[in-house]
Structures are given as C-alpha cells and as structure tokens.
Design an enzyme around this catalytic site. Structure first.
Site, PDB file in Angstrom:
ATOM      1  N   ASN A 123     -13.611   0.505  -6.905  1.00  0.00           N
ATOM      2  CA  ASN A 123     -14.669   1.442  -6.528  1.00  0.00           C
ATOM      3  C   ASN A 123     -15.330   2.131  -7.707  1.00  0.00           C
ATOM      4  O   ASN A 123     -15.740   3.290  -7.613  1.00  0.00           O
ATOM      5  CB  ASN A 123     -14.077   2.516  -5.603  1.00  0.00           C
ATOM      6  CG  ASN A 123     -13.443   1.946  -4.365  1.00  0.00           C
ATOM      7  OD1 ASN A 123     -13.880   0.919  -3.856  1.00  0.00           O
ATOM      8  ND2 ASN A 123     -12.409   2.607  -3.876  1.00  0.00           N
ATOM      9  N   ASP A 141       0.832  -1.202   0.000  1.00  0.00           N
ATOM     10  CA  ASP A 141       0.000   0.000   0.000  1.00  0.00           C
ATOM     11  C   ASP A 141       0.869   1.256   0.000  1.00  0.00           C
ATOM     12  O   ASP A 141       1.932   1.282  -0.621  1.00  0.00           O
ATOM     13  CB  ASP A 141      -0.919  -0.056   1.229  1.00  0.00           C
ATOM     14  CG  ASP A 141      -2.259   0.621   1.005  1.00  0.00           C
ATOM     15  OD1 ASP A 141      -2.277   1.859   0.881  1.00  0.00           O
ATOM     16  OD2 ASP A 141      -3.285  -0.078   0.990  1.00  0.00           O
ATOM     17  N   TYR A 186      -7.928 -11.647 -10.869  1.00  0.00           N
ATOM     18  CA  TYR A 186      -7.133 -12.874 -10.836  1.00  0.00           C
ATOM     19  C   TYR A 186      -7.825 -13.951 -10.004  1.00  0.00           C
ATOM     20  O   TYR A 186      -8.329 -13.701  -8.900  1.00  0.00           O
ATOM     21  CB  TYR A 186      -5.747 -12.604 -10.254  1.00  0.00           C
ATOM     22  CG  TYR A 186      -4.919 -11.577 -10.971  1.00  0.00           C
ATOM     23  CD1 TYR A 186      -5.084 -11.338 -12.340  1.00  0.00           C
ATOM     24  CD2 TYR A 186      -3.957 -10.830 -10.288  1.00  0.00           C
ATOM     25  CE1 TYR A 186      -4.312 -10.390 -12.998  1.00  0.00           C
ATOM     26  CE2 TYR A 186      -3.169  -9.885 -10.938  1.00  0.00           C
ATOM     27  CZ  TYR A 186      -3.358  -9.667 -12.289  1.00  0.00           C
ATOM     28  OH  TYR A 186      -2.578  -8.729 -12.933  1.00  0.00           O
ATOM     29  N   HIS A 211      -3.719   5.945   3.808  1.00  0.00           N
ATOM     30  CA  HIS A 211      -4.445   4.777   3.312  1.00  0.00           C
ATOM     31  C   HIS A 211      -3.899   3.471   3.892  1.00  0.00           C
ATOM     32  O   HIS A 211      -4.648   2.635   4.422  1.00  0.00           O
ATOM     33  CB  HIS A 211      -4.378   4.767   1.782  1.00  0.00           C
ATOM     34  CG  HIS A 211      -5.267   3.781   1.105  1.00  0.00           C
ATOM     35  ND1 HIS A 211      -4.856   2.498   0.818  1.00  0.00           N
ATOM     36  CD2 HIS A 211      -6.530   3.889   0.637  1.00  0.00           C
ATOM     37  CE1 HIS A 211      -5.825   1.858   0.195  1.00  0.00           C
ATOM     38  NE2 HIS A 211      -6.862   2.675   0.082  1.00  0.00           N
ATOM     39  N   SER A 244     -11.199  -0.689  -0.485  1.00  0.00           N
ATOM     40  CA  SER A 244      -9.928  -0.729   0.236  1.00  0.00           C
ATOM     41  C   SER A 244     -10.132  -0.974   1.717  1.00  0.00           C
ATOM     42  O   SER A 244      -9.285  -1.577   2.385  1.00  0.00           O
ATOM     43  CB  SER A 244      -9.170   0.596   0.067  1.00  0.00           C
ATOM     44  OG  SER A 244      -8.582   0.703  -1.189  1.00  0.00           O
TER      45      SER A 244
END
Length: 403
Positions: A272, A139, A285, A170, A352
C-alpha cells in the site's frame, strides 16, 4: 511475466592486585549486543539436532524450528555466536530477522465485481452449501467463533502456547472475503464455507517478524496435502533474487518456493505504498500471485459510482496500491465489507483486502480442479480476468497483463 526481487539475536571481568599496591578492579565489560536471526541449514541436515548443538556450543536461544518449508531455526544470539554458527559447514546462511506488517449477508461489492455470485462452484444462493477446499490465512489470526466462518486447524507462531485467535481484526476480515458462509446472514465470501486455517504470524498490532512468517509458511508446507491455497496480506522490504532466496539469503523466499513446490498456491498483497512492488516481499517473488487493489464502489464495471468510505475514483487502480511488472492480478480492495472479531463486520481498504478475492478465486478453481498446479491456477485466474477499469497513468507505469 516478471521480475527480479523484496530482523535480536557474554562477558567476564578479571580483577586483581600485584606487588604491594592494591589496584581497583576494572569495570565489567558490557554484554555483547544480541540479535534475532534465522539460520537456514543445508538440505538433509537434522534441524532439531543442529539447533540443539548450536544452543549448547554457541549460546543460541532457539525460537522456531523449521522442518518442512526449509531446514533451520530462528534464534537469539550475539554477533560472535552468529559468526560461529555461520561457519558451520551444515549452515547455508544466517540472516537477520526483519519486521513485517499487515498491508489492512449482503453481497459485498468485491465479491460482486469478481463475479463469484455467478460461479456454479460458489453457488451463492443463501443456502449453506460449503466449498470443498482449504485455505490458510497467514495473518493476525482468525476469530474461530465467528458464526459466518468455517474455521479449522491453525497455528500461532507469535505465541505458540496460545490458539491463533485474532485480536486485531485484519485476519478475520481477510478470512471472510475468502470464505464467509452463504447462510443468509452477514456477508458471503468468494468461496463460501471454505475451510479456513488461521496461521497467526502478526501480533494484535498487525506487526510481526520474518521468523514468525517463515514459521507460518513452514506450517502450511507441512500440511500441503490438506491446504490448497494460502493468503498472505502482509509484507516488508525486500527483492527477488530469482533463485528462491539462495543468492540473497532470503529464508522467506526459499520457504515459499518449497511450499509452492508442494502444491500450495500463494496469493499475496502488492503493498500500500503507491510504489513499485519489486521492492516489497513477498510481492516481488515470481512464485506467488501478487495482487494490487481496484477502487470499485458498486460491484459493477463502467465507472461513475460515488465514493463511499474513502475518497477514490470508481473503477480505477486504487491510489494507494503498489504497481509494476510484479503484479499479476488486480482485485477490489477499497471499502470492502467483511467479517470482524466478536461476530461483527467491518469495512476497510487495502491490497490486503484485494488479495483474498484472488485467494477465494484460486480456491474455487482448486475445488473443481484439485490437481491444478499453482502456476496453472495463476494462469486460469488471469485468463478469466477482465481489463474493464482505468489506470491513472499520470503517476505510474501500468502492470503488464493486468486483470
């Protein structure tokens, strides 16, 4: 149950005169444009030796060296140099670097709704008993000095000479949802006291490149014997070729496949954009746990709770969340309170924020089932999930087997 998939890397001028008439020299040729690329080498190739040779022979300016999740390197070079590098028989493929971005003690509503407070492994009771598990947060970095976090190890792939500190917020927020300490102060995470490994692949604006992301995954793969779970609350455009990136030349996919094969469970954000997650990677994936967001305002099922920090409906699929057959789980992702840099706390929303609830759940499972494979972890979380929420079918197609 799923899917089909989801980059800046030289010239001479000759002048002269002939006969008796002087001639003006031609203007120097403009430098050939450069681009950033990821060079993936065939298995068994010495990555450092090959990167050094490509630098010497073709003028490639090497960035990251990849030696665990895959063999290769990132580098800046001209298109002509790129073509020469791609023609090397030891090179599997060369791909342009792409942009990626973040997808953004009380008992937080998400931890409550995930029933982490009922877990005997989490043992949330205000006494600082730490979960024996290691989780990588790939991140913006993590605030290593936050008093509510147990931070160890880590790597900065954006500026390798610096520690992986968080100047955005974040990554620290994600880390708190995963493992904030059960110490009677601030908030508590799903797997309290889990050892957090900050892996900084996004800058302080929350942006980054696939070259840095692959660097982060490579670091996780190199520590697969220590790191149990990795959280990737980030993404960019892309699809799943069903062959771990070999068919489409997707180094991020190959790196994740190798890290998963080494035993690391990956929880990733669906995105989002209120769109199908099949067009976003790493969400698309098959090898990861893809997480969509639930709007939950009181930590309890049943609906009816008033909205708090943003306008959405309690106990429904969040209006911003990506959806589709690639989604494996749904978790609280609206108005989530968690840790923030400089010892602070903050409330924000996004897939997230949903993803670290699942990463924390995966960490709890690994703490009691250390031999569990990533697929077994995914199956266990899905089986433990519930469907006591509503999907707004008027705009989307519901994910298969949501929980």
């Amino acid at each position: 149950m799923r899917r089909r998939t989801t980059a800046i890397l030289l010239a001479c001028a000759l002048a002269g005169a002939t006969g008796l008439t002087a001639q003006a020299a031609p203007a120097p040729a403009a430098p050939a444009p450069e681009g950033d690329y990821i060079v993936v080498l065939k298995d068994g190739t010495d990555a450092k030796a090959k990167a050094d040779k490509h630098s010497q022979d073709n003028g490639a300016r090497v960035g990251h060296l990849y030696q665990s999740a895959l063999k290769g390197y990132s580098g800046r070079m001209s298109a002509q140099s790129r073509d020469r590098v791609a023609a090397d028989p030891d090179v599997a493929w060369v791909e342009p670097v792409r942009q990626v971005r973040s997808t953004a003690q009380s008992l937080p509503t998400g931890v409550d709704r995930a029933n982490a407070d009922a877990s005997p492994t989490a043992a949330i009771d205000g006494v600082d008993q730490r979960t024996d598990v290691d989780v990588a947060v790939i991140d913006t970095g993590v605030d290593s000095g936050h008093p509510d976090l147990n931070v160890v190890g880590g790597k900065n792939c954006t500026l390798p000479v610096l520690p992986p500190e968080d100047g955005n917020g974040h990554g620290t927020h994600v880390a708190g949802t995963i493992g904030a300490l059960d110490n009677g102060d601030g908030v508590v995470g799903v797997a309290p006291g889990a050892r957090i490994w900050p892996v900084k692949v996004l800058n302080d604006a929350g942006m980054g490149t696939t070259a840095d992301v692959v660097c982060g995954i490579d670091y996780v793969a190199a520590h697969a014997g220590e790191i149990d779970v990795a959280n990737m609350s980030l993404g960019g455009a892309g699809t799943d070729d069903g062959q771990c990136g070999r068919a489409s030349g997707d180094s991020e996919h190959q790196a994740i496949c190798r890290a998963v094969g080494a035993g690391v469970t990956f929880a990733v954000a669906a995105g989002n954009d209120a769109a199908d997650a099949k067009d976003s990677t790493p969400a698309a994936y098959d090898e990861v746990i893809t997480v969509s967001a639930l709007a939950d305002f009181n930590g309890q099922p049943g609906g009816g709770a008033p909205a708090t920090c943003r306008d959405d409906q309690d106990d429904t699929f969040a209006d911003f969340s990506n959806f589709g057959a690639d989604v494996d789980l749904i978790a609280p992702g609206v108005c989530i309170n968690s840790t923030w840099p400089n010892g602070a706390y903050n409330t924000i929303s996004g897939t997230s924020m949903a993803t670290p609830h699942v990463a924390g759940g995966a960490a709890l499972h690994k703490a009691t089932n250390p031999a569990a494979t990533p697929e077994q972890v995914k199956n266990a979380l899905q089986q433990a999930g519930t469907t006591d929420w509503t999907f707004p079918s008027k705009t989307r197609t519901a994910p298969r087997n949501p929980s």
